[in-house]
Design a protein around this motif. Structure first.
Motif, PDB file in Angstrom:
ATOM      1  N   VAL A   1       0.849  -1.199   0.000  1.00 56.09           N
ATOM      2  CA  VAL A   1       0.000   0.000   0.000  1.00 56.09           C
ATOM      3  C   VAL A   1       0.876   1.236   0.000  1.00 56.09           C
ATOM      4  O   VAL A   1       0.678   2.165  -0.789  1.00 56.09           O
ATOM      5  CB  VAL A   1      -0.932   0.003   1.221  1.00 56.09           C
ATOM      6  CG1 VAL A   1      -1.633   1.338   1.344  1.00 56.09           C
ATOM      7  CG2 VAL A   1      -1.936  -1.119   1.136  1.00 56.09           C
ATOM      8  N   PHE A   2       1.870   1.227   0.883  1.00 55.73           N
ATOM      9  CA  PHE A   2       2.752   2.399   0.992  1.00 55.73           C
ATOM     10  C   PHE A   2       3.486   2.648  -0.318  1.00 55.73           C
ATOM     11  O   PHE A   2       3.566   3.783  -0.792  1.00 55.73           O
ATOM     12  CB  PHE A   2       3.749   2.179   2.139  1.00 55.73           C
ATOM     13  CG  PHE A   2       4.906   3.136   2.110  1.00 55.73           C
ATOM     14  CD1 PHE A   2       4.726   4.468   2.458  1.00 55.73           C
ATOM     15  CD2 PHE A   2       6.173   2.717   1.731  1.00 55.73           C
ATOM     16  CE1 PHE A   2       5.777   5.360   2.424  1.00 55.73           C
ATOM     17  CE2 PHE A   2       7.226   3.599   1.698  1.00 55.73           C
ATOM     18  CZ  PHE A   2       7.038   4.926   2.043  1.00 55.73           C
ATOM     19  N   VAL A   3       3.998   1.573  -0.918  1.00 50.20           N
ATOM     20  CA  VAL A   3       4.773   1.755  -2.144  1.00 50.20           C
ATOM     21  C   VAL A   3       3.902   2.359  -3.245  1.00 50.20           C
ATOM     22  O   VAL A   3       4.261   3.355  -3.881  1.00 50.20           O
ATOM     23  CB  VAL A   3       5.372   0.408  -2.596  1.00 50.20           C
ATOM     24  CG1 VAL A   3       6.085   0.572  -3.921  1.00 50.20           C
ATOM     25  CG2 VAL A   3       6.321  -0.121  -1.545  1.00 50.20           C
ATOM     26  N   PHE A   4       2.743   1.779  -3.442  1.00 53.16           N
ATOM     27  CA  PHE A   4       1.855   2.297  -4.483  1.00 53.16           C
ATOM     28  C   PHE A   4       1.404   3.713  -4.160  1.00 53.16           C
ATOM     29  O   PHE A   4       1.289   4.571  -5.035  1.00 53.16           O
ATOM     30  CB  PHE A   4       0.647   1.388  -4.666  1.00 53.16           C
ATOM     31  CG  PHE A   4       0.905   0.229  -5.565  1.00 53.16           C
ATOM     32  CD1 PHE A   4       1.296   0.452  -6.881  1.00 53.16           C
ATOM     33  CD2 PHE A   4       0.755  -1.069  -5.135  1.00 53.16           C
ATOM     34  CE1 PHE A   4       1.534  -0.609  -7.729  1.00 53.16           C
ATOM     35  CE2 PHE A   4       0.993  -2.134  -5.977  1.00 53.16           C
ATOM     36  CZ  PHE A   4       1.387  -1.910  -7.273  1.00 53.16           C
ATOM     37  N   LEU A   5       1.163   3.940  -2.885  1.00 50.62           N
ATOM     38  CA  LEU A   5       0.727   5.264  -2.482  1.00 50.62           C
ATOM     39  C   LEU A   5       1.766   6.296  -2.855  1.00 50.62           C
ATOM     40  O   LEU A   5       1.447   7.387  -3.351  1.00 50.62           O
ATOM     41  CB  LEU A   5       0.507   5.267  -0.973  1.00 50.62           C
ATOM     42  CG  LEU A   5      -0.342   6.409  -0.460  1.00 50.62           C
ATOM     43  CD1 LEU A   5      -1.768   6.222  -0.916  1.00 50.62           C
ATOM     44  CD2 LEU A   5      -0.279   6.468   1.044  1.00 50.62           C
ATOM     45  N   GLU A   6       3.037   5.961  -2.642  1.00 52.95           N
ATOM     46  CA  GLU A   6       4.078   6.921  -2.959  1.00 52.95           C
ATOM     47  C   GLU A   6       4.258   7.063  -4.468  1.00 52.95           C
ATOM     48  O   GLU A   6       4.579   8.133  -4.960  1.00 52.95           O
ATOM     49  CB  GLU A   6       5.386   6.547  -2.260  1.00 52.95           C
ATOM     50  CG  GLU A   6       5.381   6.924  -0.795  1.00 52.95           C
ATOM     51  CD  GLU A   6       4.946   8.366  -0.525  1.00 52.95           C
ATOM     52  OE1 GLU A   6       3.736   8.570  -0.355  1.00 52.95           O
ATOM     53  OE2 GLU A   6       5.785   9.263  -0.522  1.00 52.95           O
ATOM     54  N   ILE A   7       4.036   5.968  -5.205  1.00 51.13           N
ATOM     55  CA  ILE A   7       4.081   6.102  -6.663  1.00 51.13           C
ATOM     56  C   ILE A   7       3.046   7.127  -7.106  1.00 51.13           C
ATOM     57  O   ILE A   7       3.324   8.044  -7.877  1.00 51.13           O
ATOM     58  CB  ILE A   7       3.802   4.744  -7.347  1.00 51.13           C
ATOM     59  CG1 ILE A   7       4.946   3.779  -7.077  1.00 51.13           C
ATOM     60  CG2 ILE A   7       3.615   4.929  -8.844  1.00 51.13           C
ATOM     61  CD1 ILE A   7       4.747   2.415  -7.708  1.00 51.13           C
ATOM     62  N   SER A   8       1.838   6.988  -6.584  1.00 54.33           N
ATOM     63  CA  SER A   8       0.800   7.923  -7.016  1.00 54.33           C
ATOM     64  C   SER A   8       1.078   9.322  -6.485  1.00 54.33           C
ATOM     65  O   SER A   8       0.918  10.300  -7.205  1.00 54.33           O
ATOM     66  CB  SER A   8      -0.575   7.431  -6.572  1.00 54.33           C
ATOM     67  OG  SER A   8      -0.788   7.735  -5.218  1.00 54.33           O
ATOM     68  N   SER A   9       1.545   9.413  -5.249  1.00 50.32           N
ATOM     69  CA  SER A   9       1.757  10.745  -4.688  1.00 50.32           C
ATOM     70  C   SER A   9       2.853  11.501  -5.419  1.00 50.32           C
ATOM     71  O   SER A   9       2.684  12.664  -5.782  1.00 50.32           O
ATOM     72  CB  SER A   9       2.117  10.642  -3.212  1.00 50.32           C
ATOM     73  OG  SER A   9       1.061  10.090  -2.499  1.00 50.32           O
ATOM     74  N   LEU A  10       3.987  10.815  -5.646  1.00 52.43           N
ATOM     75  CA  LEU A  10       5.098  11.511  -6.307  1.00 52.43           C
ATOM     76  C   LEU A  10       4.663  12.023  -7.671  1.00 52.43           C
ATOM     77  O   LEU A  10       4.947  13.167  -8.046  1.00 52.43           O
ATOM     78  CB  LEU A  10       6.302  10.576  -6.436  1.00 52.43           C
ATOM     79  CG  LEU A  10       7.072  10.375  -5.134  1.00 52.43           C
ATOM     80  CD1 LEU A  10       8.038   9.215  -5.256  1.00 52.43           C
ATOM     81  CD2 LEU A  10       7.816  11.640  -4.759  1.00 52.43           C
ATOM     82  N   SER A  11       3.925  11.184  -8.426  1.00 54.20           N
ATOM     83  CA  SER A  11       3.510  11.668  -9.738  1.00 54.20           C
ATOM     84  C   SER A  11       2.453  12.760  -9.605  1.00 54.20           C
ATOM     85  O   SER A  11       2.401  13.679 -10.423  1.00 54.20           O
ATOM     86  CB  SER A  11       2.995  10.516 -10.594  1.00 54.20           C
ATOM     87  OG  SER A  11       2.174   9.688  -9.829  1.00 54.20           O
TER      88      SER A  11
END
Lengths: 144, 503, 512
Positions: C139-149
């Motif tokens: 969850v955290f990894v995907f969340l950061e993928i979406s957040s950074l973009s």
């Protein structure tokens, strides 16, 4: 509470104390500093604290690195948190890079990286915008 | 013979076609208005067919969308709704003719959007009349509010905008804050929202709960204009007169009191209200509304505003009928929907005709106009007498029924209110007619407003409004007389709703 | 082939966009980038609908990445709740993309268009991944993928308005703090249980005695995600980010990003932890409930006084998030279902509003209220779209907004909390005010005469996606059965607690 007076408890949880101190230091910098660069530094300290939390939690006293040995009784540290934190470090680096890039752009456009000055400029921008549009609509109604 | 379900759908579809039609032919006025006239005739025909099919014992139940058991969008026909639909659809014909004369006579702009919104409002009204449950009714109730908003704001002046804001604010505000929670609460309690003869709340309902719920509905149905939520009605008078005539004397306000009647008969059950005595307070509130609104009406010089306050007071007659919580009250209220509709629409159309002919809005300026515009003022007189309740005019019967209901409920306060209110009606309606037929004050009124010189010649120039403007009120005035003789039949038709069987 | 696609649906729905992102950049041609992105988004949407059909009988899809069985391997675990969120994200992603193509022509310099598509696809991947995964750290990894973009996407608004930069920076700082809190929470959970798989976590937590580490973990997860979902008063980043981002980005984010974060909170509160009693229940009733109601009123009241329409909509979003949180606190089926229904309906409504407002900005060059003057005449379709979506925001019958409000109120009465339902309608009245301010300006004020080229209707490429949403709003306002049913199944699954109801269907490569 009396556990806090027990030296073995206090020392035994040293990694957690350090984690808390580091985390709060980082968070404090993020909140309290107005310089955008310093905020990013604070963010990094904050994240580093989390890395420490995970890594130290995975450490098994006397354990070796988790590599294949012939000795089934060999104790090794839990590798999972370490691997997880690799990912988190990557995320942290990406965030830092992006934050720095944004800071550079802000410096180019605003001419400053002090938060209060940026807020002031933003505020003036809003007021100017509203004044301009009110002026044109006043002009419109005058024409009509 | 068309199947009953199809008839119901037709009643909704015809005005909707009118909505599209006006938009389609927005650039050819004759095509547009002629087509809508034909549609109005068709609609009346469809409603009459429903009336006849109902008398023939047809079943109408038509479910459009089923969400859960007890929660659906559904249509049905029952006597109260049929009567309401009959009134609205026949008067649409008259108002449409009148509206064409009025809008063209005044050279109003954006006529296409006017007539299409009008048709949409009729669609919503038909939906209200034929709702089979409270959810459907609420849906159309809100649609009616939204579709009449552009009509009220039609003139797009500062004043129209303000009026429309009050209009929307009160109607939507009350419906969201009070009406909707009431509806949900009923659903949460009864597990259904269907209109069922004798109510759906069940036998063991607590009096306090009924009282609170009744308050939510009585005030939440803002269209019924119970004080203190009546302000939208005078505010809506900035609309062009056809709107005031059909919507704010018939469709919209009657939708409000109609909703309250439906709630009384099919959600609470008249017996429940009688047993719990939960509606006692409403007698006082409605009575107060009647008297206060009449008093305010007396002080208004603007003709349409005076009529608006008169409407507020007359609507509370119907609310009063509900509050009396007996079958006579319900029937009297139902009859009053009809008689007041014909009376008040006549008055409004006459007011509009006067405006088209002379551009006068204030009563004090209307002295002597009756001699120039005899048909208009005669129609106005008949309408006024019907509202006052003199035989042989329709209004007499509904007032009589309500008096009987008050007497049988032992509500002396209500009887007193009805008596006093009739006197007040005389006091604020008749002077307009009397003044109209007085000799014109030489060189006084018209010059002040029109030109300021050459009084006599100007005065002679005032003529009746175009025929499309005075014919419809004359017809509806005639209707007031005719209805006097058929009031008994209407009562007879509606009476099943208060008997046990429902039919 | 088809069997392969179907068997790997959860993976493909997420990985195809991820692969499309670099490919879009490699070709270096914005049209190619657009078509690649579009094709993957449509495919992804189709897969999500397919998965929703699979789980609509109450079963759970479990996909083992690489064939490694959980809890060792990473698992995508999809029930009705995530299926609904994934449908929201993929539908909005596919609808906003064609709109974005026209919209960014004016808003983003041509050289950056391929980058835009890449970031858009990454953001999409991240949001979908968060919704699909059954692994807490994932969850955290995907969340950061979406957040950074997302930060990048927001900052792309800088060509139009330099304030996009400071807004993106604020978002970055607060978003990262939120994500880090979340990771700390996960760390506590891991320390206490030794696992990160959600099913496993739920089992271990259910069998472990209450302890402070677990509680602290919950608090950190809720607060961290609270920042991401703009839980009042942690919403400070949201108005700026939504106002100054390019219109397409605002539309996409407003309809998806906060909802996905909310989903994470729901998943952790109900499936991983046990919301029916104890600490978690207290948190919902004594912290989330008051905050939700405060948000509904405060943010709506602030929205009324905004001059910038995008900001107005952004504050309205904060208040609508209050509604979604409110449903959770009832802890009954109707309430939790109401949260999901409102996520779905609000995504359509706010997406349509931001898209319509974006079209006005596209023509008039400003999102300030006076530039909306007279667009009822000059841009009739756009103005009509704003009116319908605005009515849905208020919750007028025959629009989607009414359905969610109805279910939310019904839930409150079921719970016996009737004052709450009056809070709901009270806040709707505030919505009437801010929507009507806009309507009056659009229809009653004369169009501005001073702009150089006359204001015309927006191009079809922008108008069509917006009107698809408008029609969907009306459609789901009348025929609301499908989303309501799905939401009820989702609510049942969540309220049952745990993340394993014994109806698990295992997808993917069998074996290992």
């Amino acid at each position: 509470m009396d556990r806090l007076l027990d030296p073995s408890f206090v020392l035994g949880h040293m990694n957690y104390w350090l984690f808390v101190v580091l985390m709060m230091t980082g968070l404090y910098i993020v909140v309290a500093r107005g310089n955008l660069l310093k905020k990013i530094v604070g963010l990094n300290i904050f994240q580093a604290a989390v890395f420490m939390l995970y890594i130290s939690a995975g450490k098994v006293r006397g354990g070796t690195a988790p590599i294949l040995t012939d000795n089934p009784g060999e104790a090794y540290s839990n590798p999972l948190p370490h691997v997880l934190i690799l990912t988190a470090i990557v995320v942290g680096i990406a965030t830092t890079a992006l934050g720095l890039a944004l800071t550079t752009r802000i410096n180019e456009v605003y001419g400053t990286i002090e938060e209060d000055e940026i807020l002031e400029i933003d505020h003036q921008e809003t007021e100017r915008e509203v004044a301009a549009i009110l002026a044109t609509s006043a002009q419109d109604s005058a024409n009509a | 013979m068309i199947a009953p379900h199809i008839l119901l759908l037709l009643c909704l579809a015809i005005p909707l076609v009118g909505f599209g039609w006006c938009w389609l032919f927005r650039n050819s006025p004759n095509m547009r208005d002629g087509g809508v006239f034909a549609l109005a005739l068709l609609l009346a025909l469809a409603v009459i067919s429903i009336f006849r099919a109902f008398n023939g014992g047809a079943e109408f139940d038509l479910v459009l969308v089923q969400f859960q058991p007890g929660l659906s969008l559904a249509l049905n026909a029952e006597p109260l709704g049929i009567v309401f639909a009959l009134v609205a659809s026949t008067l649409w014909i008259a108002t449409h003719v009148y509206g064409v004369g009025y809008m063209r006579g005044n050279n109003e702009k954006k006529q296409a959007s006017f007539f299409s919104c009008f048709a949409f409002a009729i669609f919503a009204t038909m939906g209200i009349a034929f709702s089979a449950n409270l959810l459907t009714l609420f849906l159309f109730y809100e649609l009616l509010t939204i579709s009449t908003y552009p009509l009220v704001a039609h003139k797009e002046t500062e004043e129209a905008q303000k009026g429309a804001r009050v209009y929307l604010g009160i109607l939507m505000g009350t419906s969201i804050v009070l009406f909707l929670p009431g509806v949900v609460w009923v659903y949460a309690t009864a597990g259904t929202l269907d209109f069922v003869q004798g109510g759906i709340l069940g036998p063991n309902v607590k009096p306090a709960f009924v009282g609170i719920l009744l308050a939510l509905f009585a005030f939440g149905v803002g269209k019924a204009a119970v004080m203190p939520f009546h302000r939208w009605l005078p505010a809506a008078m900035v609309a062009p007169t056809p709107v005031s005539a059909l919507l704010h004397a018939v469709a919209v306000v009657k939708a409000g009191v109609f909703t309250i009647l439906k709630l009384d008969v099919y959600i609470f059950g008249t017996d429940v209200l009688t047993k719990t005595g939960a509606s006692q307070w409403l007698v006082w509130v409605a009575g107060g509304s009647i008297i206060i609104a009449s008093l305010i009406a007396m002080s208004q010089d603007n003709l349409k505003r005076r009529l608006a306050y008169s409407t507020v007071s007359q609507l509370s007659y119907i609310t009063l009928g509900v509050a009396l919580a007996n079958s006579l009250g319900v029937l009297g209220g139902g009859l009053h929907i009809v008689t007041h509709a014909f009376g008040k629409i006549t008055l409004f159309m006459c007011a509009g005709a006067i405006y088209v002919a002379t551009h006068k809005t204030e009563i004090s300026q209307m002295r002597g106009l009756g001699r120039q515009m005899p048909i208009t003022f005669t129609a106005f007189g008949i309408g006024a007498l019907s509202i006052i309740g003199l035989p042989p005019l329709a209004g007499a019967w509904s007032k009589w029924e309500l008096l009987l209901a008050s007497a049988s409920a032992g509500q002396w306060f209500a009887i007193a209110v009805l008596m006093i209110s009739s006197l007040l009606n005389v006091a604020y309606l008749l002077p307009i007619v009397v003044r109209g037929f007085m000799p014109a004050p030489a060189g006084e009124t018209l010059d002040d407003t029109v030109s300021g010189s050459g009084s006599g010649s100007r005065w002679a120039q005032v003529r009746e409004a175009p025929v499309l403007c005075y014919l419809p009120p004359a017809l509806t005035a005639f209707g007031c007389i005719v209805l006097f003789f058929y009031a008994g039949d209407i009562i007879g038709f509606m009476s099943p709703i208060v008997t046990e069987s429902g039919r | 082939m088809l069997e392969g696609i179907v068997q790997n649906a959860p993976l493909l729905a997420i990985m195809l966009p991820l692969i499309a992102a670099p490919v879009a950049v490699l070709f270096g041609n914005k049209s190619v980038a657009f078509y690649i992105s579009g094709a993957t988004l449509v495919l992804s949407f189709a897969l999500c609908v397919y998965m929703a059909l699979l789980v609509s009988d109450g079963s759970i899809l479990s996909y083992h990445i690489g064939g490694w069985a959980p809890p060792i391997g990473i698992e995508y675990r999809i029930d009705a709740a995530n299926a609904m969120v994934m449908i929201i994200v993929s539908a909005m992603g596919a609808l906003v993309l064609p709109y974005a193509r026209a919209s960014i022509e004016k808003e983003i310099s041509p050289g950056h268009h391929t980058m835009f598509y890449a970031c858009y696809m990454l953001c999409f991947t991240g949001l979908m991944g968060v919704a699909a995964t059954g692994d807490a750290f994932n969850v955290f990894v995907f969340l950061e993928i979406s957040s950074l973009s997302t930060y990048v996407l927001v900052a792309m608004g800088a060509r139009q308005d330099k304030r996009a930069l400071s807004a993106a920076y604020d978002y970055l700082i607060l978003g990262t703090v939120g994500a880090t809190f979340f990771v700390i929470g996960l760390g506590f959970l891991y320390i206490a249980t030794g696992t990160l798989n959600m099913v496993d976590l739920a089992d271990k937590l259910a069998n472990s005695p209450d302890n402070k580490t677990i509680r602290a973990g919950f608090a950190l997860i809720v607060i961290g995600m609270g920042l991401k979902l703009a839980l009042f008063p942690l919403h400070r980043w949201l108005p700026g980010a939504y106002s100054y981002a390019p219109s397409a980005v605002s539309a996409f984010l407003a309809s998806t990003a906060t909802k996905v974060a909310l989903y994470v909170v729901i998943r952790f509160t109900f499936s991983v932890y046990d919301a029916s009693s104890g600490f978690e229940r207290t948190t919902l009733e004594y912290i989330i409930l008051p905050l939700a109601i405060t948000a509904m009123f405060t943010a709506s009241a602030v929205a009324i006084f905004q001059m910038n329409v995008k900001k107005l909509l952004a504050y309205s979003s904060v208040s609508q998030i209050g509604y979604m949180l409110l449903g959770l606190t009832y802890l009954n089926q109707t309430g939790v279902a109401a949260s999901f229904i409102h996520m779905f309906n609000h995504a359509m409504t706010k997406g349509a509003l931001f898209m319509a407002v974006g079209m006005v900005v596209w023509r008039t060059g400003s999102a300030l209220l006076p530039s909306f003057a007279g667009i009822g005449r000059t841009m009739p379709w756009t103005a009509a779209a704003i009116v319908v979506a605005g009515l849905s925001l208020i919750g007028v019958p025959a629009t989607a907004g009414f359905v969610s409000k109805w279910v939310l109120m019904a839930g409150a009465f079921e719970r016996g909390w009737w004052p709450v339902s009056f809070a709901i309608v009270g806040s709707s009245v505030l919505a009437v005010i801010y929507v009507w301010r806009l309507v009056e300006v659009m229809y009653f004020q004369e169009p501005k005469a001073t702009t150089k080229d006359p204001v015309r209707e927006a191009p079809l490429a922008m108008l069509v996606p917006t009107w698809i949403l408008i029609l969907a709003i009306v459609w789901f306002g009348i025929a609301a059965n499908a989303p309501v049913e799905l939401a009820r199944i989702a609510a049942d699954g969540l309220l049952a607690g745990g993340f394993d109801n014994g109806q698990t269907v295992i997808l993917g490569i069998p074996g290992r």
